[in-house]
Design a protein around this motif. Structure first.
Motif, PDB file in Angstrom:
ATOM      1  N   ASN A   1       0.801  -1.227   0.000  1.00  0.00           N
ATOM      2  CA  ASN A   1       0.000   0.000   0.000  1.00  0.00           C
ATOM      3  C   ASN A   1       0.835   1.278   0.000  1.00  0.00           C
ATOM      4  O   ASN A   1       0.345   2.345   0.336  1.00  0.00           O
ATOM      5  CB  ASN A   1      -0.983   0.012   1.179  1.00  0.00           C
ATOM      6  N   GLU A   2       2.090   1.211  -0.392  1.00  0.00           N
ATOM      7  CA  GLU A   2       2.993   2.363  -0.363  1.00  0.00           C
ATOM      8  C   GLU A   2       2.513   3.517  -1.250  1.00  0.00           C
ATOM      9  O   GLU A   2       2.735   4.681  -0.950  1.00  0.00           O
ATOM     10  CB  GLU A   2       4.388   1.919  -0.807  1.00  0.00           C
ATOM     11  N   TYR A   3       1.854   3.212  -2.344  1.00  0.00           N
ATOM     12  CA  TYR A   3       1.412   4.236  -3.290  1.00  0.00           C
ATOM     13  C   TYR A   3      -0.106   4.426  -3.277  1.00  0.00           C
ATOM     14  O   TYR A   3      -0.657   5.028  -4.184  1.00  0.00           O
ATOM     15  CB  TYR A   3       1.869   3.870  -4.707  1.00  0.00           C
ATOM     16  N   GLY A   4      -0.771   3.912  -2.271  1.00  0.00           N
ATOM     17  CA  GLY A   4      -2.222   4.008  -2.213  1.00  0.00           C
ATOM     18  C   GLY A   4      -2.895   2.878  -2.955  1.00  0.00           C
ATOM     19  O   GLY A   4      -4.031   3.018  -3.410  1.00  0.00           O
TER      20      GLY A   4
ATOM     21  N   THR B   1      -1.602   5.511   2.619  1.00  0.00           N
ATOM     22  CA  THR B   1      -0.401   4.957   1.985  1.00  0.00           C
ATOM     23  C   THR B   1       0.456   4.231   3.008  1.00  0.00           C
ATOM     24  O   THR B   1       1.660   4.122   2.856  1.00  0.00           O
ATOM     25  CB  THR B   1       0.440   6.075   1.323  1.00  0.00           C
TER      26      THR B   1
ATOM     27  N   ASN C   1       2.270  -2.014  -7.601  1.00  0.00           N
ATOM     28  CA  ASN C   1       1.558  -1.106  -6.709  1.00  0.00           C
ATOM     29  C   ASN C   1       0.423  -0.283  -7.315  1.00  0.00           C
ATOM     30  O   ASN C   1       0.238   0.862  -6.944  1.00  0.00           O
ATOM     31  CB  ASN C   1       2.555  -0.155  -6.041  1.00  0.00           C
TER      32      ASN C   1
ATOM     33  N   ARG D   1       0.010   3.506  -7.739  1.00  0.00           N
ATOM     34  CA  ARG D   1       1.157   4.063  -8.447  1.00  0.00           C
ATOM     35  C   ARG D   1       0.769   4.409  -9.876  1.00  0.00           C
ATOM     36  O   ARG D   1       0.032   3.675 -10.526  1.00  0.00           O
ATOM     37  CB  ARG D   1       2.292   3.043  -8.433  1.00  0.00           C
TER      38      ARG D   1
ATOM     39  N   ASN E   1       0.416   9.763  -8.499  1.00  0.00           N
ATOM     40  CA  ASN E   1      -0.171   8.624  -7.801  1.00  0.00           C
ATOM     41  C   ASN E   1      -1.504   9.033  -7.181  1.00  0.00           C
ATOM     42  O   ASN E   1      -1.758  10.210  -6.956  1.00  0.00           O
ATOM     43  CB  ASN E   1       0.771   8.128  -6.698  1.00  0.00           C
TER      44      ASN E   1
ATOM     45  N   SER F   1      -4.270   7.739  -3.961  1.00  0.00           N
ATOM     46  CA  SER F   1      -4.579   6.802  -2.872  1.00  0.00           C
ATOM     47  C   SER F   1      -6.083   6.557  -2.754  1.00  0.00           C
ATOM     48  O   SER F   1      -6.523   5.896  -1.826  1.00  0.00           O
ATOM     49  CB  SER F   1      -4.014   7.320  -1.543  1.00  0.00           C
TER      50      SER F   1
END
Length: 187
Positions: free
Chosen positions: A52-55, A62, A85, A101, A114, A116
């Motif tokens: 979930n780093e980029y939503g 994030t 992602n 992403r 990006n 989220s």
């Protein structure tokens, strides 16, 4: 049952494929990317797990989420997790939504920002799939569409630049399947 689903998601997170739901499960659609996974329950709830780093989950956050499953959308019939992602969902009303992403314009917003939260990409969609930095989908009228990275002809086009808006790829398509960097079709 939750333990079985968790094991399947954990084992499959290194793949980029859609997995048919198990017999007698409550999941109707399942997909994994490199760093995240999602599955759709019979009631239309989207459950996400992973980086979930980029939503990637589409819930406005994030934050990393490797320890719990998180419900992030409703009225969903299918999920397609991109290799890196990003996530697409198909809702019951045949609308396609994307999040995460956007490095290769795979969200189709015209820029590479990006997101989220889920953004509606198209309507009249009947099937979705994800590859590496791209989404491909089939509409009710039999047209195949794509958005994102075109390298390696993954969107069946020789165009050398990313498609930053959805573009029709082909007419009269009955079905298709997408891998990380390839797409096969049935006319």
């Amino acid at each position: 049952m939750k333990q079985i689903v968790f094991m399947l998601l954990a084992m499959a997170t290194t793949l980029c494929i859609s997995i048919p739901a198990m017999a007698n499960s409550t999941s109707t659609s399942m997909s994994t990317g490199l760093n995240h996974a999602g599955f759709v329950l019979e009631d239309g709830s989207l459950i996400m797990w992973g980086q979930n780093e980029y939503g990637d989950f589409g819930d406005g956050t994030t934050e990393l989420n490797y320890h719990t499953f998180r419900q992030t959308a409703t009225d969903v019939v299918a999920v397609a997790c991109g290799y890196y992602n990003s996530t697409a969902i198909l809702k019951k009303d045949n609308t396609m939504w994307v999040t995460g992403r956007n490095n290769a314009n795979q969200l189709g917003t015209g820029d590479n920002k990006n997101s989220s939260v889920f953004i509606q990409l198209d309507t009249n969609v009947v099937k979705i799939a994800a590859g590496e930095d791209c989404f491909i989908y089939l509409k009710k009228d039999g047209t195949l569409w794509g958005v994102g990275e075109t390298m390696d002809r993954r969107l069946l086009t020789t165009q050398g630049t990313d498609l930053n808006k959805p573009e029709k790829i082909m007419d009269d398509v009955a079905d298709f399947s997408t891998g990380v960097r390839h797409t096969g079709i049935i006319k």
